[in-house]
Design a protein around this motif. Structure first.
Motif, PDB file in Angstrom:
ATOM      1  N   UNK A 123       0.836  -1.213   0.000  1.00 38.29           N
ATOM      2  CA  UNK A 123       0.000   0.000   0.000  1.00 38.29           C
ATOM      3  C   UNK A 123       0.862   1.249   0.000  1.00 38.29           C
ATOM      4  N   UNK A 124       1.850   1.281   0.867  1.00 39.95           N
ATOM      5  CA  UNK A 124       2.693   2.475   0.971  1.00 39.95           C
ATOM      6  C   UNK A 124       3.498   2.699  -0.305  1.00 39.95           C
ATOM      7  N   UNK A 125       4.024   1.627  -0.879  1.00 41.18           N
ATOM      8  CA  UNK A 125       4.784   1.765  -2.129  1.00 41.18           C
ATOM      9  C   UNK A 125       3.894   2.293  -3.243  1.00 41.18           C
ATOM     10  N   UNK A 126       2.676   1.777  -3.340  1.00 43.13           N
ATOM     11  CA  UNK A 126       1.759   2.196  -4.401  1.00 43.13           C
ATOM     12  C   UNK A 126       1.302   3.634  -4.195  1.00 43.13           C
ATOM     13  N   UNK A 127       0.873   3.952  -2.986  1.00 39.48           N
ATOM     14  CA  UNK A 127       0.346   5.292  -2.715  1.00 39.48           C
ATOM     15  C   UNK A 127       1.416   6.357  -2.910  1.00 39.48           C
ATOM     16  N   UNK A 128       2.616   6.084  -2.464  1.00 35.71           N
ATOM     17  CA  UNK A 128       3.701   7.057  -2.663  1.00 35.71           C
ATOM     18  C   UNK A 128       3.946   7.317  -4.143  1.00 35.71           C
ATOM     19  N   UNK A 129       3.856   6.260  -4.943  1.00 39.66           N
ATOM     20  CA  UNK A 129       4.039   6.435  -6.388  1.00 39.66           C
ATOM     21  C   UNK A 129       2.912   7.266  -6.985  1.00 39.66           C
ATOM     22  N   UNK A 130       1.667   6.970  -6.599  1.00 35.02           N
ATOM     23  CA  UNK A 130       0.530   7.712  -7.141  1.00 35.02           C
ATOM     24  C   UNK A 130       0.561   9.177  -6.698  1.00 35.02           C
ATOM     25  N   UNK A 133       3.283  11.062  -8.898  1.00 33.97           N
ATOM     26  CA  UNK A 133       3.009  11.296 -10.317  1.00 33.97           C
ATOM     27  C   UNK A 133       1.705  12.064 -10.549  1.00 33.97           C
ATOM     28  N   UNK A 134       0.842  12.124  -9.517  1.00 33.95           N
ATOM     29  CA  UNK A 134      -0.437  12.857  -9.539  1.00 33.95           C
ATOM     30  C   UNK A 134      -1.419  12.360 -10.605  1.00 33.95           C
TER      31      UNK A 134
END
Length: 332
Positions: A123-130, A133-134
């Protein structure tokens, strides 16, 4: 708005067998670029070679989701190879069959590392990426019918899935308040025909297996890939998953009694249990198998998933059925 699947890069953990394997194959067949992650490197290589041989784009990352550094490496590899990812599926999981008081604390902790902490790290890896990149993306966490309602024999697994459900609901609200561009979906599978039971750590004399009504892994993959394109809060696979959730909420004591009667004889087959060292709790299980050795009525799909994908048509059909019933009663 989420991208069409054919324009997406999708990360799938637990991709070497069962639900993850079926989802990877289905996503690739629909044009998505696949990042397959699991502990079984040989199976991942075979999967990626298979997908590439069919003209699809795919890479793999050998990773143990119970290790945060491994999960971060999945994200880093996807960014390096494809410039990022659009959907992250936290699917990896393993179960334990045995009474809670008999299961060792070491085994429970190890299961939580995979089933709960793997979801947290993903979750943290995905959310940080999203966030960085916005561009909107999808986070899809695979829960369980036993994350909505406790059970016997798989009591420690249910506890881990309850944690996943609570984490998913809570993080969804926080991200919504922060206006982070991410759709958060919780998948609620019923009993699914995968090697899940063969990979489980067993304290039983008889081999863990599903008995009764069982759904194919394709139904779960269908729900996952629908959520990758369409923001959905929850996707239930099989009416049994939704029915158990409702029954447990409305009549909890009756549900307790039913579970005590039904779940003991329907969680094992009539053959000796695999030895502890054969389980996938501490090391990779065998890969490239979509189905397990379960006993029962294996459905061809899930009508509940079909209905969730077409809510307007389903509502119209339901309203029509109610109107017909009311009219019939008036005529009588």
């Amino acid at each position: 708005m989420l991208k069409k699947l054919s324009d997406q890069v999708i990360v799938i953990t637990g991709a070497s067998s069962g639900i993850g394997l079926v989802t990877a194959r289905m996503a690739a067949s629909q044009g998505a670029k696949v990042v397959a992650a699991a502990r079984n490197e040989a199976a991942l290589k075979e999967l990626v070679n298979e997908l590439k041989g069919k003209g699809h784009s795919a890479i793999y990352v050998k990773a143990d989701v119970g290790r945060e550094e491994d999960v971060n490496r999945i994200a880093e590899t996807a960014i390096k190879e494809f410039g990022g990812f659009d959907t992250w599926v936290n699917n990896a999981g393993v179960s334990i069959y045995g009474h809670a008081m008999e299961v060792s604390n070491q085994d429970i902790q190890r299961m939580f590392e995979t089933n709960f902490w793997g979801v947290v790290y993903g979750t943290k890896a995905a959310v940080n990426h999203f966030k960085n990149r916005t561009i909107p993306g999808a986070l899809i966490n695979v829960g369980s019918l036993f994350g909505d309602r406790g059970t016997v024999i798989q009591s420690t697994y249910a506890a881990a899935k309850f944690a996943v459900h609570g984490w998913t609901e809570s993080i969804r609200m926080e991200l919504e308040r922060e206006k982070v561009p991410v759709s958060v979906t919780l998948i609620h599978p019923g009993r699914i025909d995968t090697p899940y039971n063969e990979h489980a750590r067993s304290y039983l004399d008889q081999q863990p297996a599903h008995r009764g009504m069982i759904y194919p892994p394709e139904a779960v993959a269908e729900a996952i890939l629908y959520a990758a394109e369409n923001p959905k809060r929850d996707m239930y696979i099989g009416s049994q998953a939704k029915a158990l959730q409702l029954l447990g909420a409305l009549v909890p004591r009756l549900t307790d009694k039913l579970m005590e009667v039904i779940m003991y004889p329907t969680q094992h087959a009539d053959r000796p249990s695999n030895p502890p060292e054969a389980s996938a709790l501490y090391h990779a299980g065998y890969g490239m198998h979509e189905r397990g050795t379960n006993v029962g009525w294996i459905r061809s799909g899930s009508m509940y998933v079909k209905a969730a994908k077409h809510p307007i048509l389903t509502s119209v059909a339901a309203a029509g059925a109610i109107a017909w019933w009311a009219s019939a009663r008036r005529r009588r």
